[in-house]
Scaffold this motif. Structure first.
Motif, PDB file in Angstrom:
ATOM      1  N   LEU A   1       0.837  -1.274  -0.037  1.00 35.75           N
ATOM      2  CA  LEU A   1       0.161   0.055  -0.151  1.00 35.75           C
ATOM      3  C   LEU A   1       0.778   1.156  -0.103  1.00 35.75           C
ATOM      4  N   VAL A   2       2.029   1.380   0.958  1.00 36.32           N
ATOM      5  CA  VAL A   2       2.722   2.538   0.788  1.00 36.32           C
ATOM      6  C   VAL A   2       3.286   2.627  -0.572  1.00 36.32           C
ATOM      7  N   GLU A   3       3.752   1.580  -1.150  1.00 30.41           N
ATOM      8  CA  GLU A   3       4.606   1.744  -2.449  1.00 30.41           C
ATOM      9  C   GLU A   3       3.496   2.190  -3.447  1.00 30.41           C
ATOM     10  N   VAL A   4       2.201   1.767  -3.491  1.00 28.42           N
ATOM     11  CA  VAL A   4       1.476   2.187  -4.727  1.00 28.42           C
ATOM     12  C   VAL A   4       0.906   3.442  -4.409  1.00 28.42           C
ATOM     13  N   VAL A   5       0.831   3.878  -3.153  1.00 23.01           N
ATOM     14  CA  VAL A   5       0.170   5.233  -2.958  1.00 23.01           C
ATOM     15  C   VAL A   5       1.377   6.220  -3.066  1.00 23.01           C
ATOM     16  N   ALA A   6       2.520   5.877  -2.856  1.00 20.60           N
ATOM     17  CA  ALA A   6       4.026   6.770  -3.372  1.00 20.60           C
ATOM     18  C   ALA A   6       3.805   7.122  -4.790  1.00 20.60           C
ATOM     19  N   LYS A   7       3.405   5.924  -5.332  1.00 19.45           N
ATOM     20  CA  LYS A   7       3.432   5.909  -7.057  1.00 19.45           C
ATOM     21  C   LYS A   7       2.063   6.858  -7.513  1.00 19.45           C
ATOM     22  N   LEU A   8       0.895   6.728  -6.875  1.00 17.09           N
ATOM     23  CA  LEU A   8      -0.082   7.542  -6.963  1.00 17.09           C
ATOM     24  C   LEU A   8       0.143   8.961  -6.908  1.00 17.09           C
ATOM     25  N   VAL A   9       0.734   9.523  -5.722  1.00 15.50           N
ATOM     26  CA  VAL A   9       0.811  10.648  -5.247  1.00 15.50           C
ATOM     27  C   VAL A   9       1.894  11.547  -6.618  1.00 15.50           C
ATOM     28  N   THR A  10       2.946  10.639  -6.877  1.00 18.12           N
ATOM     29  CA  THR A  10       3.847  10.967  -7.652  1.00 18.12           C
ATOM     30  C   THR A  10       3.187  11.409  -9.092  1.00 18.12           C
ATOM     31  N   PHE A  11       2.496  10.468  -9.736  1.00 13.38           N
ATOM     32  CA  PHE A  11       1.688  11.006 -10.825  1.00 13.38           C
ATOM     33  C   PHE A  11       0.803  12.186 -10.620  1.00 13.38           C
ATOM     34  N   GLU A  12       0.071  12.018  -9.659  1.00 15.79           N
ATOM     35  CA  GLU A  12      -0.728  13.061  -9.315  1.00 15.79           C
ATOM     36  C   GLU A  12      -0.109  14.520  -9.312  1.00 15.79           C
ATOM     37  N   SER A  13       0.980  14.367  -8.460  1.00 11.36           N
ATOM     38  CA  SER A  13       1.626  15.981  -8.674  1.00 11.36           C
ATOM     39  C   SER A  13       2.235  16.258  -9.668  1.00 11.36           C
ATOM     40  N   TRP A  14       2.750  15.302 -10.445  1.00 18.08           N
ATOM     41  CA  TRP A  14       3.329  15.848 -11.935  1.00 18.08           C
ATOM     42  C   TRP A  14       2.044  16.330 -12.751  1.00 18.08           C
ATOM     43  N   ALA A  15       0.858  15.627 -12.758  1.00 21.85           N
ATOM     44  CA  ALA A  15      -0.146  16.197 -13.545  1.00 21.85           C
ATOM     45  C   ALA A  15      -0.710  17.606 -13.215  1.00 21.85           C
ATOM     46  N   ARG A  16      -0.703  17.707 -11.710  1.00 21.07           N
ATOM     47  CA  ARG A  16      -1.125  18.938 -11.003  1.00 21.07           C
ATOM     48  C   ARG A  16      -0.198  20.183 -11.338  1.00 21.07           C
ATOM     49  N   ILE A  17       1.203  19.743 -11.491  1.00 21.20           N
ATOM     50  CA  ILE A  17       2.225  20.924 -11.493  1.00 21.20           C
ATOM     51  C   ILE A  17       2.170  21.426 -13.026  1.00 21.20           C
TER      52      ILE A  17
END
Length: 355
Positions: free
Chosen positions: A262-278
């Motif tokens: 779960l930690v690994e997948v959530v870290a990946k999710l937030v990484t892609f979300e931050s990239w899209a938002r920025i």
């Protein structure tokens, strides 16, 4: 990436996330402290805090993570040390801060010879980068490491005077960090480093002439434009910047496999979300700066070419010198990936005639 590919990737990611979340709805509870290097801004809001919120949400409330601003639990530039020593269970930092300890960190954190953000994401998640980072960080520093947050190209500088040419860089008192501290000297700059919270007052009183920090949107909240009325782009010194989640190894080793996943997948999710938002917000930020009287300057081609050459030459030289047993291995992985993508813009991007 074509739309069909994006949809496929999104569905696969959603399925993995749903599986990890479903498997992690029951089990032990966690009350963690997260050390960060940030006083606030997007790195805190859509990086550290977003990770904490997603973990709480997708674990059914079992993960409660309290985020602390830079310096709240230890040195803001030494988050991995804080986590390793058990002052915090996890932390959010930029791996490149540790380049003086091991130059390999520059390859994971981005440097003047790096890929752009999209290529870096592909290398990390499909080219073996995540696995290399995990193995490197655990072996070298005794912490568990995953990417968490992704910047697009940064602003080259916010400055108190115009910066456009190689001549403008001579003697420039520049706040920077990571390997660019060393490389920028080759362009004649006079670099120093400091934690993020100290930058504005130094810029305001003229202790530094210029700062490189984040992307156009990220830097709005920092307020640099209020005291440095020139903005130079693109950030060829930092074409991308992956940030890092670090976890205490003792804590990690005691966690059930489902919670680790779960930690690994959530870290990946937030990484892609931050990239899209920025990416979306950066496009709006240039209009903001124009309305606030900031002079926008595109760097001369010779500055861009010289900067990238310095970065690539530095990486090749460092690999040959053998300062780190890991550097050459990671560098070769990135070079092989770059070679496969060398002509990618020819078949992935359509030329558009502007009117």
């Amino acid at each position: 990436m074509k739309r069909r590919q994006l949809i496929g990737t999104g569905l696969a990611g959603a399925g993995l996330l749903a599986s990890a979340s479903a498997n992690a709805q029951s089990g032990p509870t966690y009350n963690w402290k997260m050390a960060t290097g940030w006083a606030g801004g997007p790195l805190m809001d859509i990086g550290a805090k977003a990770f904490a919120e997603r973990m709480n949400q997708l674990s059914g409330g079992r993960f409660k993570i309290q985020t602390f601003p830079g310096g709240g639990l230890g040195n803001a530039l030494k988050v991995p040390e804080t986590v390793k020593n058990g002052l915090a269970e996890c932390g959010h930092t930029w791996i490149g801060y540790d380049w003086g300890k091991d130059v390999t960190t520059a390859l994971f954190g981005g440097y003047a010879g790096s890929f752009d953000a999209e290529r870096m994401l592909h290398w990390l998640y499909e080219g073996g980068g995540v696995e290399l980072q995990r193995e490197f960080r655990e072996g070298a520093d005794g912490v568990i490491s995953f990417p968490l947050f992704m910047r697009t190209a940064e602003v080259f500088v916010h400055s108190r005077k115009p910066v456009k040419t190689l001549e403008d860089l001579k003697g420039l008192k520049l706040r920077t960090a990571g390997a660019w501290l060393e490389m920028s000297k080759e362009l004649g700059a006079a670099p120093v480093t400091t934690a993020g919270g100290d930058i504005f007052p130094m810029l305001e009183r003229g202790a530094i002439d210029a700062v490189e920090w984040g992307t156009p949107w990220e830097n709005v909240s920092s307020g640099f434009y209020k005291v440095a009325r020139y903005l130079s782009y693109p950030g060829v010194h930092q074409p991308c910047a992956p940030f890092e989640l670090v976890l205490n190894k003792g804590v990690w080793d005691k966690m059930p496999e489902a919670d680790r996943k779960l930690v690994e997948v959530v870290a990946k999710l937030v990484t892609f979300e931050s990239w899209a938002r920025i990416g979306a917000e950066d496009a709006k930020a240039f209009e903001f700066y124009k309305k606030n009287g900031v002079t926008l300057i595109e760097l001369d081609d010779e500055v861009q070419f010289a900067t990238r050459k310095i970065g690539l030459d530095w990486a090749d030289r460092t690999a040959k010198e053998g300062k780190s047993k890991w550097f050459a291995k990671v560098h070769e992985s990135q070079k092989a990936f770059d070679a496969a993508w060398r002509d990618a813009d020819d078949w992935r991007k359509v030329k558009v005639k502007r009117t």
